[in-house]
Write an enzyme that holds these catalytic residues in place. Structure first.
Site, short mmCIF file in Angstrom:
data_model
loop_
_atom_site.label_atom_id
_atom_site.label_comp_id
_atom_site.label_asym_id
_atom_site.label_seq_id
_atom_site.Cartn_x
_atom_site.Cartn_y
_atom_site.Cartn_z
N GLY A 100 -8.96 13.02 20.22
CA GLY A 100 -9.68 13.16 21.47
C GLY A 100 -10.89 12.24 21.57
N ILE A 116 0.96 3.18 6.27
CA ILE A 116 0.16 4.01 7.19
C ILE A 116 -0.26 3.20 8.41
CG2 ILE A 116 -0.70 5.51 5.36
CD1 ILE A 116 -3.44 4.05 5.66
N ASP A 117 -0.08 1.88 8.36
CA ASP A 117 -0.59 1.04 9.45
C ASP A 117 0.26 1.11 10.72
OD1 ASP A 117 -2.37 0.32 7.53
OD2 ASP A 117 -1.62 -1.72 7.26
N ARG A 172 -4.78 7.11 2.80
CA ARG A 172 -3.48 6.95 2.10
C ARG A 172 -3.15 8.17 1.24
NH1 ARG A 172 -3.58 0.64 0.84
NH2 ARG A 172 -3.82 1.25 -1.32
N ARG A 208 -22.54 12.87 28.28
CA ARG A 208 -21.55 13.83 28.77
C ARG A 208 -21.26 14.93 27.74
NH1 ARG A 208 -15.74 11.44 29.18
NH2 ARG A 208 -15.95 11.86 26.96
N GLY A 210 0.84 -1.20 0.00
CA GLY A 210 0.00 0.00 0.00
C GLY A 210 0.87 1.24 0.00
N SER A 247 6.23 -6.64 2.21
CA SER A 247 7.35 -6.25 1.34
C SER A 247 8.68 -6.64 1.97
CB SER A 247 7.34 -4.74 1.09
OG SER A 247 6.05 -4.31 0.72
O1 F6P Z 1 -0.81 -0.94 3.12
C1 F6P Z 1 -1.62 -1.22 4.16
C2 F6P Z 1 -3.07 -0.95 3.83
O2 F6P Z 1 -3.26 0.41 3.52
C3 F6P Z 1 -3.97 -1.40 4.96
O3 F6P Z 1 -4.29 -0.36 5.84
C4 F6P Z 1 -5.16 -1.94 4.25
O4 F6P Z 1 -5.72 -3.02 4.94
C5 F6P Z 1 -4.63 -2.41 2.93
O5 F6P Z 1 -3.44 -1.69 2.69
C6 F6P Z 1 -5.58 -2.22 1.79
O6 F6P Z 1 -5.01 -2.76 0.67
P1 F6P Z 1 -5.56 -2.54 -0.79
O7 F6P Z 1 -5.16 -1.16 -1.23
O8 F6P Z 1 -4.91 -3.61 -1.58
O9 F6P Z 1 -7.06 -2.65 -0.69
#
Ligand code: F6P
Length: 303
Positions: free
Chosen positions: A184, A124-125, A250, A210, A10, A103
């Site tokens: 938050g 990003i994970d 992303r 709240r 990704g 990768s």
């Molecule tokens: O690269 C990680 C990620 O962005 C994860 O957050 C997500 O589960 C996955 O890729 C999604 O992959 P794709 O773009 O193949 O749907």
């Protein structure tokens, strides 16, 4: 030297910064940086082209990756890894892989076959298997926080509503949790802890009493916001409005942190390659977090 670089898995904001860092470091030492198209697919097809720093600089502030990326199924087989190792050895003197866990699994197998490989964590994970910040997570979290800020505007304008925001994050809840913390939001559903819909709904109701609204987060690995939201609705007896920010995270503009991380990691990978260091993964450990310190006497102003 000819140093090849590919982005894989990704895409994540800051990948272009890593390319720029690597390109500048290579050029300044008189070496050539070869960009590989679309991840390991390009490696297997010997799709290499020389990168120049002005070209990369022009895309530096963009998310995505100017090289293109991919998830190459051939890298799951021994034949594929063997072929990629041969291509890597004939294409360059070292290979830099920017990507996530999948990768790096392939990269480790290339290293085991004698390819000099340097890994830059790009996902990003934020879920690498060693302690490091990962390229793109900070940007994605910033993006999620902005979306939640927007939701709070409408939530406050018309109180009494429940919202459930679904993030990406792969098979861990790091991204959802980091986004919730920075936004938050105290309520987050991830696969990292058991989920009890009735108990979670009670917490949502208390939050709404709240704060006059409730915004909860959901990690994609737990299922769809529409589905989990429906389950929560049954316990709450009220509508839960889903927002799926998903893949748009992303496309977050690379944050200052991710740009710096990319530039420094890219440059470092080239330095290691040039110095003859053996294959390794590069990390940036964010360290101990919040700490307490004794009071330090202020420096007295100069007379
Ligand atoms: O690269 C990680 C990620 O962005 C994860 O957050 C997500 O589960 C996955 O890729 C999604 O992959 P794709 O773009 O193949 O749907």
């Amino acid at each position: 030297m000819r140093i090849a670089i590919l982005t894989s898995g990704g895409d994540s904001p800051g990948m272009n910064a890593a390319l720029l860092g690597a390109c500048r470091a290579a050029e300044s030492r008189g070496h050539v940086l070869l960009g590989v198209g679309y991840g390991y697919q390009g490696l297997l097809n010997s799709d290499f082209r020389q990168l120049t720093s002005p070209e990369v600089l022009a895309r530096f502030s963009e998310s995505g990756t100017l090289l293109g990326t991919g998830r190459e199924p051939r890298m799951l087989s021994v034949e594929g890894i063997d072929a990629a190792a041969t291509a890597a050895r004939s294409g360059g003197d070292a290979l830099i892989v920017v990507g996530g866990k999948g990768s790096f699994t392939a990269a480790a197998q290339l290293a085991a076959r004698g390819v000099r490989v340097f890994g830059i964590p790009g996902t990003i994970d934020g879920d690498m298997h060693y302690p490091t910040a990962t390229l793109g997570m900070d940007s994605a979290v910033n993006y999620g926080v902005r979306i939640i800020d927007d939701l709070r505007v409408t939530a406050l304008a018309m109180p009494g509503r429940y919202f459930l925001v679904e993030t990406l994050g792969g098979d861990t809840g790091h991204l959802a949790r980091a986004t919730a913390r920075a936004a938050g939001c105290e309520l987050v559903i991830t696969q990292d802890e058991p989920f009890d819909a009735a108990a979670f709904a009670r917490k949502m109701r208390a939050a709404l009493e709240r704060d006059r609204f409730c915004i909860a987060l959901l990690a994609e690995g737990m299922g769809f916001a529409t589905h989990i939201g429906g389950e929560l609705e049954r316990h709450l007896g009220a509508r839960v409005r889903p927002t799926i920010i998903g893949h748009s995270m992303r496309a977050a503009p690379p944050s200052a942190f991710d740009r710096r991380l990319g530039l420094e990691m890219g440059a470092h990978a080239v330095k290691l390659a040039v110095e003859g260091t053996s294959s390794c993964m590069i990390g940036f450990d964010l360290g101990a977090g919040i700490q307490s310190h004794g009071f330090v006497p202020p420096v007295s102003p100069k007379a």
